[in-house]
Scaffold this active site. Structure first.
Site, PDB file in Angstrom:
ATOM      1  N   LYS A  62     -10.975 -14.362 -56.635  1.00 25.24           N
ATOM      2  CA  LYS A  62     -11.368 -13.024 -56.148  1.00 25.24           C
ATOM      3  C   LYS A  62     -10.297 -12.469 -55.203  1.00 25.24           C
ATOM      4  O   LYS A  62      -9.911 -11.294 -55.307  1.00 25.24           O
ATOM      5  CB  LYS A  62     -12.738 -13.107 -55.442  1.00 25.24           C
ATOM      6  CG  LYS A  62     -13.877 -13.392 -56.424  1.00 25.24           C
ATOM      7  CD  LYS A  62     -15.201 -13.753 -55.753  1.00 25.24           C
ATOM      8  CE  LYS A  62     -16.243 -14.122 -56.825  1.00 25.24           C
ATOM      9  NZ  LYS A  62     -17.563 -14.478 -56.293  1.00 25.24           N
ATOM     10  N   GLN A 106     -20.071 -15.965 -50.618  1.00 19.17           N
ATOM     11  CA  GLN A 106     -20.097 -16.784 -51.832  1.00 19.17           C
ATOM     12  C   GLN A 106     -21.306 -17.714 -51.810  1.00 19.17           C
ATOM     13  O   GLN A 106     -21.583 -18.380 -50.803  1.00 19.17           O
ATOM     14  CB  GLN A 106     -18.787 -17.599 -51.933  1.00 19.17           C
ATOM     15  CG  GLN A 106     -18.629 -18.386 -53.217  1.00 19.17           C
ATOM     16  CD  GLN A 106     -18.495 -17.495 -54.462  1.00 19.17           C
ATOM     17  OE1 GLN A 106     -18.030 -16.364 -54.392  1.00 19.17           O
ATOM     18  NE2 GLN A 106     -18.928 -18.009 -55.598  1.00 19.17           N
ATOM     19  N   ASP A 129     -21.738  -7.379 -53.861  1.00 16.56           N
ATOM     20  CA  ASP A 129     -22.422  -8.145 -54.911  1.00 16.56           C
ATOM     21  C   ASP A 129     -23.703  -7.475 -55.393  1.00 16.56           C
ATOM     22  O   ASP A 129     -24.264  -7.891 -56.411  1.00 16.56           O
ATOM     23  CB  ASP A 129     -22.833  -9.513 -54.345  1.00 16.56           C
ATOM     24  CG  ASP A 129     -21.861 -10.622 -54.689  1.00 16.56           C
ATOM     25  OD1 ASP A 129     -21.305 -10.592 -55.800  1.00 16.56           O
ATOM     26  OD2 ASP A 129     -21.690 -11.530 -53.861  1.00 16.56           O
TER      27      ASP A 129
HETATM   28  N1  GUN Z   1     -21.935 -17.662 -56.951  1.00 20.69           N
HETATM   29  C1  GUN Z   1     -21.929 -17.635 -58.302  1.00 20.69           C
HETATM   30  N2  GUN Z   1     -21.782 -16.361 -58.742  1.00 20.69           N
HETATM   31  C2  GUN Z   1     -21.685 -15.579 -57.640  1.00 20.69           C
HETATM   32  C3  GUN Z   1     -21.504 -14.185 -57.453  1.00 20.69           C
HETATM   33  O1  GUN Z   1     -21.418 -13.381 -58.398  1.00 20.69           O
HETATM   34  N3  GUN Z   1     -21.454 -13.768 -56.164  1.00 20.69           N
HETATM   35  C4  GUN Z   1     -21.570 -14.624 -55.119  1.00 20.69           C
HETATM   36  N4  GUN Z   1     -21.522 -14.116 -53.890  1.00 20.69           N
HETATM   37  N5  GUN Z   1     -21.741 -15.919 -55.259  1.00 20.69           N
HETATM   38  C5  GUN Z   1     -21.795 -16.397 -56.521  1.00 20.69           C
END
Ligand code: GUN
Length: 298
Positions: A62, A106, A129
């Site tokens: 990311k 995350q 998100d």
């Molecule tokens: N863990 C697995 N997929 C995601 C996601 O799309 N966003 C976040 N913040 N954590 C994750």
């Protein structure tokens, strides 16, 4: 010579592999150009707690994608034993930092931290998100909201492949807040008839057999059997699993590609789209902030 949509679809009928990697690369290039044209530098803050290897990999991807798109980013790595209050304090600091447009924590978080309290602490207008309860509720109601990245990426792939959803039967395996529930909402909003299956569904094969479009988001290699599929079904494989030899593989048995009309590979299908949609969400949050605060170049 330019191909019509129908010609392209006809040529590629049979057993298509949906190239999420290529589409994500194009979308990232487009977002870079759109941000430059708008005169903004979107900024994403990513908080990671602990040293989970998968989370480290995802967060690294990311941050790298931000840099490649010309976006700014902040990477905040907190120790596994950080207190919930210290994490909330970090979120409050980012909430009030006008240079930060998007915030992502995350998941999963260590067990001593309350995930719902943490996600609810993110300002809804910085929720990269779309996991804040206000935004999750808005999505469910069909109102404007940041859309969770993986579900948004899945819909974008289906749109790009010109796979219509109206009147189709969509089956989603997995009921997580990250993928299963939001993707089901989005499919429903596109007039699909949606079935959500999970670990207590008694006859998964029978449910899957009805699917024109199958989304599997379980994390179990080989779960989806080729003999379960309706011939010509579209398979969106969200699973990311490691084989004993260390290879990445999805939830769908490889032989599903011989039955499906189109299938997303793992890796190179949904995964790269998740990152591209995170950039898109961050770009949109930055544009909305610019609208609120007045154009910096006006
Ligand atoms: N863990 C697995 N997929 C995601 C996601 O799309 N966003 C976040 N913040 N954590 C994750």
């Amino acid at each position: 010579m330019t191909e019509s949509a129908d010609e392209k679809a006809a040529q590629n009928s049979e057993h298509r592999r949906i190239d999420g990697k290529a589409l994500a690369a194009r979308l990232r290039r487009e977002l870079k150009a759109r941000a430059e044209a708008a005169g903004i530098i979107p900024c994403l803050a990513v908080i990671r707690v602990g040293e989970d290897p998968a989370s480290r990999t995802y967060v690294g991807a990311k941050i790298k994608a931000c840099a490649e798109a010309g976006f700014a980013s902040r990477h905040i790595a907190l120790p596994e034993d950080v207190s919930e209050e210290a994490l909330l304090e970090e979120i409050r600091r980012l909430n009030s930092d006008a240079d930060v447009h998007g915030i992502l924590v995350q998941l999963p978080l260590p067990r001593h931290i309350g995930e719902h309290r943490v996600l609810a602490a993110i300002r809804p207008d910085k929720d990269a998100d779309g996991f804040h309860p206000l935004n999750a509720g808005r999505l469910f109601l069909g109102l404007d909201a940041p859309v969770p990245c993986t579900p948004r990426g899945i819909l974008r792939l289906l749109d790009e492949e010109r796979i219509s959803l109206r009147g189709k039967h969509a089956v989603v395996i997995g009921r997580s807040n990250i993928v299963g529930k939001p993707v089901a909402s989005l499919l429903l909003a596109r007039d699909a008839t949606v079935t959500i299956c999970h670990s207590k569904t008694p006859n998964l094969a029978e449910e899957v057999r009805r699917a024109d479009v199958l989304v599997s988001a379980v994390g179990k290699a080989g779960l989806v059997r080729p003999e379960w599929l309706k011939p010509g079904a579209v398979v969106i494989d969200v699973g990311i699993n490691r084989t004993p030899e260390g290879r990445l593989t999805g939830d769908a048995d490889p032989a599903c590609a011989e039955v499906a009309s189109a299938i997303t590979p793992v890796p190179g299908g949904v995964g790269p789209m998740t990152v591209a949609m995170l950039l898109e969400n961050t770009f949109e949050l930055a544009m909305a902030a610019k609208g609120k605060n007045g154009a910096p170049d006006a």
